[in-house]
Design a protein around this motif. Structure first.
Motif, PDB file in Angstrom:
ATOM      1  N   THR A 290       0.814  -1.075  -0.042  1.00 31.50           N
ATOM      2  CA  THR A 290      -0.118   0.021   0.030  1.00 31.50           C
ATOM      3  C   THR A 290       0.988   1.226   0.029  1.00 31.50           C
ATOM      4  N   VAL A 291       0.241   2.252  -0.235  1.00 33.90           N
ATOM      5  CA  VAL A 291       0.894   3.626  -0.113  1.00 33.90           C
ATOM      6  C   VAL A 291       0.922   4.324   1.158  1.00 33.90           C
TER       7      VAL A 291
ATOM      8  N   TYR B 123      -1.764   6.962   2.892  1.00 33.71           N
ATOM      9  CA  TYR B 123      -3.171   6.873   2.065  1.00 33.71           C
ATOM     10  C   TYR B 123      -3.790   5.734   2.431  1.00 33.71           C
TER      11      TYR B 123
ATOM     12  N   LEU C 268       5.408   6.658  -1.778  1.00 31.21           N
ATOM     13  CA  LEU C 268       4.926   7.038  -2.854  1.00 31.21           C
ATOM     14  C   LEU C 268       6.035   7.400  -3.934  1.00 31.21           C
TER      15      LEU C 268
ATOM     16  N   ILE D  36      -1.499   1.978  -9.462  1.00 28.36           N
ATOM     17  CA  ILE D  36      -1.072   2.599  -8.201  1.00 28.36           C
ATOM     18  C   ILE D  36      -1.739   4.248  -7.800  1.00 28.36           C
ATOM     19  N   ARG D  37      -2.116   4.731  -8.786  1.00 27.10           N
ATOM     20  CA  ARG D  37      -2.749   5.982  -8.380  1.00 27.10           C
ATOM     21  C   ARG D  37      -3.972   5.688  -7.701  1.00 27.10           C
TER      22      ARG D  37
ATOM     23  N   THR E 203      -3.829   4.908  -4.464  1.00 23.81           N
ATOM     24  CA  THR E 203      -3.288   6.029  -3.632  1.00 23.81           C
ATOM     25  C   THR E 203      -4.461   6.865  -3.416  1.00 23.81           C
ATOM     26  N   HIS E 204      -5.015   7.313  -4.379  1.00 25.69           N
ATOM     27  CA  HIS E 204      -6.205   8.574  -4.467  1.00 25.69           C
ATOM     28  C   HIS E 204      -7.576   8.014  -4.270  1.00 25.69           C
TER      29      HIS E 204
END
Length: 353
Positions: A196-197, A200, A259, A282-283, A286-287
């Motif tokens: 995980t990032v 986040y 990240l 990945i984004r 993250t978001h």
């Protein structure tokens, strides 16, 4: 005479299941199943035609079969049989162009349904809390399947302008999960340890593969009173789950990673047994991403059977026991830690330079 439905991407499990489902509808007379490779599963009474939608021969297939409804499911993030990313992109983009060109030439085609993805919205730090179908992306996807989906939808809009007599329905599916789901996110959740990032905990939405089949079936039919089976629709189960909730429900440990250390991401996922995990994924991790589904209910007239949580629970049941033997977990964590150290070392070196 009943409907003649042509379905692409039938060699994949989801496409095969849809073929078997749609041929049971009393309004459907024939189902034409198309793929470049022979499916390993049964297609019922459907007529299978081995054809590559990247080639002009798809125009002859549509013309000779007299298909009036085309369900384009050959838009995906994973190549069957371990194919390359280049092959996936060609099928998604070039294949869609050829298919739309064939549909444009056919006077018989009256309905087009396209399987798309909420990946078209991207994932960025300043994204709105909820995307609607008309919300512009803050940051357009720069690569991978998400960019393919953006390009596919652009070609579909062009087709709709050229053939206004054809009802066009674009279904933007949230992350598809279920017992037989074959998607990048399903592969990620199947890892023994979930990277995980750091810092986040994204919000995620899922749609069950059974609901995918049902909404595709609805979209392939002429609209009922009070509904409109054309336009662009977000398709997702009710509610959201945090990534941390997902990991706990799977019983899998997580390892938070920095990240900025993105240069070693591909090595990381290859070490853990994943062949394709794009920066867009990945984004997302993250978001996150959440979409509104009001139009799905009010205009398309579809209500999913499974919520996001129920979809994930059904997927998790198919994964078996969550916690692996301590030795396996420790080995996976050690590999992640080693790669993380390498990535951080590269990061600090570049910063010093």
């Amino acid at each position: 005479m009943g409907k003649v439905v042509l379905v692409t991407g039938v060699a994949r499990q989801l496409g095969g299941r849809f073929v078997r489902r749609i041929q049971k509808d009393p309004e459907v007379e024939r189902v034409i199943a198309v793929d470049a490779v022979l499916p390993a599963h049964q297609l019922g009474a459907a007529e299978f035609i081995q054809a590559d939608i990247r080639q002009p021969t798809i125009a002859r297939v549509i013309a000779e079969t007299g298909a009036d409804t085309v369900v384009h499911m050959d838009v995906t993030g994973i190549a069957p049989g371990g194919g390359s990313r280049a092959m996936v992109k060609e099928t998604n983009v070039i294949g869609t162009m050829q298919l739309l060109g064939a549909c444009q030439k056919s006077p018989n085609v009256r309905r087009l349904v396209v399987k798309s993805s909420t990946n078209v919205y991207g994932s960025a730090p300043r994204d709105p809390a909820v995307f609607t179908e008309t919300t512009p992306a803050k940051s357009l996807p720069s690569g991978g399947f998400a960019k393919d989906a953006v390009e596919v939808e652009g070609y579909v809009r062009g087709f709709a302008r050229r053939r206004p007599d054809v009802a066009v329905c674009v279904l933007r599916f949230a992350n598809i999960l279920g017992p037989t789901a074959d998607t990048p996110l399903a592969a990620y959740f199947s890892l023994p340890v979930l990277p995980t990032v750091f810092g986040y905990d994204p919000r995620l939405q899922f749609v069950h593969e059974d609901d995918v089949l049902e909404v595709l079936r609805i979209a392939a039919h002429d609209p009922r009173r009070g509904t409109l089976n054309s336009g662009t629709f977000n398709i997702a189960g009710d509610g959201v789950l945090l990534l941390s909730q997902c990991s706990r429900r799977l019983g899998r440990p997580t390892v938070p990673l920095l990240l900025p250390a993105v240069t070693w991401t591909s090595s990381l996922v290859r070490t853990l047994g994943m062949s394709d995990f794009s920066p867009e994924q990945i984004r997302l991790l993250t978001h996150g991403r959440v979409v509104a589904t009001d139009q799905m209910r009010e205009t398309l007239g579809f209500t999913p059977r499974y919520t996001t949580a129920e979809t994930f629970a059904d997927f998790a049941r198919g994964q078996g026991p969550g916690l692996l033997p301590p030795q396996a977990v420790a080995g996976a964590v050690d590999r992640i830690a080693a790669l993380s150290a390498q990535g951080s070392g590269h990061l600090f070196k570049h910063s010093a330079d």
